[in-house]
Design an enzyme around this catalytic site. Structure first.
Site, PDB file in Angstrom:
ATOM      1  N   GLU A 162       0.797  -1.241   0.000  1.00 43.63           N
ATOM      2  CA  GLU A 162       0.000   0.000   0.000  1.00 43.63           C
ATOM      3  C   GLU A 162       0.824   1.282   0.000  1.00 43.63           C
ATOM      4  OE1 GLU A 162      -2.736  -0.416   3.285  1.00 43.63           O
ATOM      5  OE2 GLU A 162      -3.575  -2.266   2.466  1.00 43.63           O
ATOM      6  N   ASN A 204       2.048  -5.149  -3.193  1.00 44.86           N
ATOM      7  CA  ASN A 204       0.639  -5.442  -2.906  1.00 44.86           C
ATOM      8  C   ASN A 204      -0.120  -4.146  -2.614  1.00 44.86           C
ATOM      9  OD1 ASN A 204      -1.385  -7.535  -2.278  1.00 44.86           O
ATOM     10  ND2 ASN A 204      -1.242  -6.811  -0.161  1.00 44.86           N
ATOM     11  N   HIS A 241     -10.556  -5.682  -2.464  1.00 47.26           N
ATOM     12  CA  HIS A 241     -11.621  -5.456  -1.471  1.00 47.26           C
ATOM     13  C   HIS A 241     -12.726  -4.672  -2.172  1.00 47.26           C
ATOM     14  CE1 HIS A 241      -9.255  -6.933   1.853  1.00 47.26           C
ATOM     15  NE2 HIS A 241      -8.260  -6.115   1.549  1.00 47.26           N
ATOM     16  N   GLU A 270      -6.394 -10.473  -1.388  1.00 47.65           N
ATOM     17  CA  GLU A 270      -7.212 -10.249  -0.179  1.00 47.65           C
ATOM     18  C   GLU A 270      -8.688 -10.141  -0.549  1.00 47.65           C
ATOM     19  OE1 GLU A 270      -5.724  -6.909   2.106  1.00 47.65           O
ATOM     20  OE2 GLU A 270      -3.637  -7.453   1.730  1.00 47.65           O
ATOM     21  N   ASP A 272     -12.443  -9.900  -0.997  1.00 47.75           N
ATOM     22  CA  ASP A 272     -13.751  -9.970  -0.342  1.00 47.75           C
ATOM     23  C   ASP A 272     -14.668  -8.992  -1.057  1.00 47.75           C
ATOM     24  OD1 ASP A 272     -12.776  -7.559   0.759  1.00 47.75           O
ATOM     25  OD2 ASP A 272     -12.706  -8.314   2.811  1.00 47.75           O
TER      26      ASP A 272
HETATM   27  O1  9MR Z   1      -7.924  -7.904   8.268  1.00 46.29           O
HETATM   28  C1  9MR Z   1      -6.954  -7.120   8.954  1.00 46.29           C
HETATM   29  C2  9MR Z   1      -7.553  -6.584  10.249  1.00 46.29           C
HETATM   30  O2  9MR Z   1      -7.778  -7.658  11.149  1.00 46.29           O
HETATM   31  C3  9MR Z   1      -6.628  -5.560  10.862  1.00 46.29           C
HETATM   32  O3  9MR Z   1      -7.262  -4.970  11.970  1.00 46.29           O
HETATM   33  C4  9MR Z   1      -6.266  -4.522   9.836  1.00 46.29           C
HETATM   34  C5  9MR Z   1      -5.295  -3.527  10.440  1.00 46.29           C
HETATM   35  O4  9MR Z   1      -4.734  -2.705   9.502  1.00 46.29           O
HETATM   36  O5  9MR Z   1      -5.681  -5.127   8.707  1.00 46.29           O
HETATM   37  C6  9MR Z   1      -6.571  -5.961   8.064  1.00 46.29           C
HETATM   38  O6  9MR Z   1      -5.966  -6.487   6.896  1.00 46.29           O
HETATM   39  C7  9MR Z   1      -5.610  -5.530   5.910  1.00 46.29           C
HETATM   40  C8  9MR Z   1      -4.375  -6.034   5.206  1.00 46.29           C
HETATM   41  O7  9MR Z   1      -3.353  -6.304   6.116  1.00 46.29           O
HETATM   42  C9  9MR Z   1      -3.888  -5.049   4.154  1.00 46.29           C
HETATM   43  N1  9MR Z   1      -4.942  -4.675   3.251  1.00 46.29           N
HETATM   44  C10 9MR Z   1      -6.202  -4.271   3.843  1.00 46.29           C
HETATM   45  C11 9MR Z   1      -6.679  -5.325   4.829  1.00 46.29           C
HETATM   46  C12 9MR Z   1      -8.051  -4.978   5.360  1.00 46.29           C
HETATM   47  O8  9MR Z   1      -8.003  -3.803   6.109  1.00 46.29           O
END
Ligand code: 9MR
Length: 451
Positions: A162, A204, A241, A270, A272
């Site tokens: 990111e 990513n 997402h 990722e 969803d």
């Molecule tokens: O799913 C993850 C969530 O449990 C955490 O609280 C969050 C914190 O930043 O991160 C979420 O996963 C993220 C991933 O690491 C990077 N891309 C976005 C995902 C969804 O927020």
């Protein structure tokens, strides 16, 4: 020429293994209809993986692990490999929860995507307070330490996560890491390559799915630049997402195809999609089709198992409901994976295809590798030799690969089992072999000399 004793016993072992493997595939992966009954088995038949994010604290939930073990063959730690989890205090590394996930996955024969080595978010407090060259150094040390700790266990690392800005700039996101200099991303990739040369290294990001978006174009230009300058990048992860405000774009296959054409793998990392019923199912179908339409789309990972496991549970964005039942979206993904057609993946990777060893006496010899058939667990390779009839070709495979069968050659192995010496056996100047890949799809390297 006759086979050596060593190669006879290897050949016998190889055919026994091949029979066992074939039986396992028939029994486990392919029910009578020929259609696979799980996401992983169906994806494998298309040469892909199907993965999920896993949370360490859910591994004691038997419904959760039941679905995990049955349906998925790739695992991403949802939070446990992030910077705050693995280096809570500077120089003190903590791998307990990540290891629980890695060990559970590997115990079940699954592979692992590592997530994530360097990111502006979820930094430990000490790192959040850093800037400049000390931060750059701390970031590189983190990449090196974590990638070294997991060396050999990770299929692909999200090296940088990111780093691009949302909106129309197409540029980098401001962050303490970005402020250490624009070259921080390539520095992270180089450190990761040095620490684990066997892992694929990915960039990513999210909102990079629509080809016409500025952010997509910005990432594309960076990957193009990295490839042109030899920065070690192997793959691009598309988080995917989606929700009603950010639906699956109709040009998704274009995006994936254009990135792949730069010479990188692409992965849905990722996935969803908020929604329910047939609308949600249709969008899942579109993403799956987009991946299958691009040869270098190597797999899909969903960001959690049941809706209730999701980081945005209220949007019911996953393939299983809160009770672990398959949703319409699940059925649509499985159906697409089981459909005929789709591009066969280019699952094997270079670097070496041909080696010529010039002979001081004037002649030379060239061995050329070409890919043969591929299966879930193994692939065939063919070597053509030109320039000499008295050749010796050394074929080296990378552990955990094993050569399990050969034909049209007399072959011997060194003690590691990874290096095979092939000589003519009167069948002509080409020979073949089968590699049990154990998840490593890289091409064997060849060296040819006069016998
Ligand atoms: O799913 C993850 C969530 O449990 C955490 O609280 C969050 C914190 O930043 O991160 C979420 O996963 C993220 C991933 O690491 C990077 N891309 C976005 C995902 C969804 O927020």
């Amino acid at each position: 020429m006759t086979l050596t004793a060593k190669s006879v016993s290897r050949a016998a072992l190889a055919s026994a293994l091949a029979v066992l493997t074939a039986a396992a595939v028939v029994l486990v992966a392919t029910p009578a209809s020929g259609a696979a009954s799980t996401l992983a088995a169906a994806a494998q038949q298309k040469g892909r993986y199907f993965g999920t994010a896993v949370a360490a604290n859910k591994l004691s939930d038997s419904t959760y692990t039941g679905i995990l073990n049955r349906e998925f063959d790739m695992v991403t730690a949802e939070n446990e490999m992030k910077m705050d989890a693995t280096e809570p205090n500077q120089g003190q590394f903590s791998y307990g929860n990540a290891d629980r996930i890695v060990n559970q996955a590997r115990g079940q024969g699954k592979r692992i995507r590592g997530h994530a080595l360097a990111w502006h978010s979820q930094q430990p407090g000490w790192m959040q307070r850093m800037e400049g060259s000390s931060l750059r150094q701390a970031m590189l040390n983190h990449v090196t330490q974590v990638a070294t700790y997991y060396r050999g266990k990770i299929y692909a690392w999200d090296v940088v996560n990111e780093a691009f800005a949302d909106g129309n700039s197409g540029g980098r996101r401001d962050s303490n890491l970005q402020r250490t200099g624009n070259d921080w991303i390539e520095a992270a990739f180089r450190a990761a390559r040095a620490a684990d040369p066997g892992a694929k290294l990915c960039y990513n990001d999210y909102n990079t799915d629509n080809w016409s978006h500025a952010k997509t174009q910005g990432v594309y230009r960076m990957v193009q630049d990295f490839k042109s300058r030899g920065v070690p990048i192997d793959c691009v992860g598309f988080q995917a997402h989606f929700n009603s405000g950010n639906p699956v774009p109709s040009n998704y296959h274009t995006t994936l195809g254009n990135f792949a054409a730069l010479g990188v793998d692409v992965q849905i990392t990722e996935l969803d999609i908020e929604g329910s019923g047939s609308g949600q199912a249709q969008q899942y179908q579109g993403v799956t089709q987009a991946c299958l339409s691009v040869a270098r789309c190597t797999g899909i990972t969903v960001w959690g198992i049941r809706d209730t496991d999701s980081w945005r549970a209220s949007g019911t964005p996953l393939l299983f409901d809160g009770s672990g039942n398959k949703k319409a979206a699940y059925n649509s993904v499985l159906a697409v994976l089981n459909e005929g057609g789709g591009q066969q993946p280019t699952t094997t990777t270079g670097p070496t295809t041909t080696t010529t060893n010039p002979d001081p006496g004037g002649g030379g010899c060239t061995a050329t590798y070409s890919e043969g058939q591929k299966w879930n667990d193994r692939f065939n390779g063919q070597v053509a030799v030109s320039g000499a009839d008295d050749w010796v070709v050394t074929v080296t495979v990378s552990s955990p690969q094993r050569i399990i069968a050969t034909w049209n050659t007399s072959a011997t192995w060194d003690s590691s089992g990874n290096v095979m010496t092939a000589r003519p056996n009167g069948s002509g100047n080409s020979f073949g072999f089968t590699v049990q890949h154990n998840g490593n799809w890289s091409w064997p390297s060849l060296a040819c000399s006069r016998g």
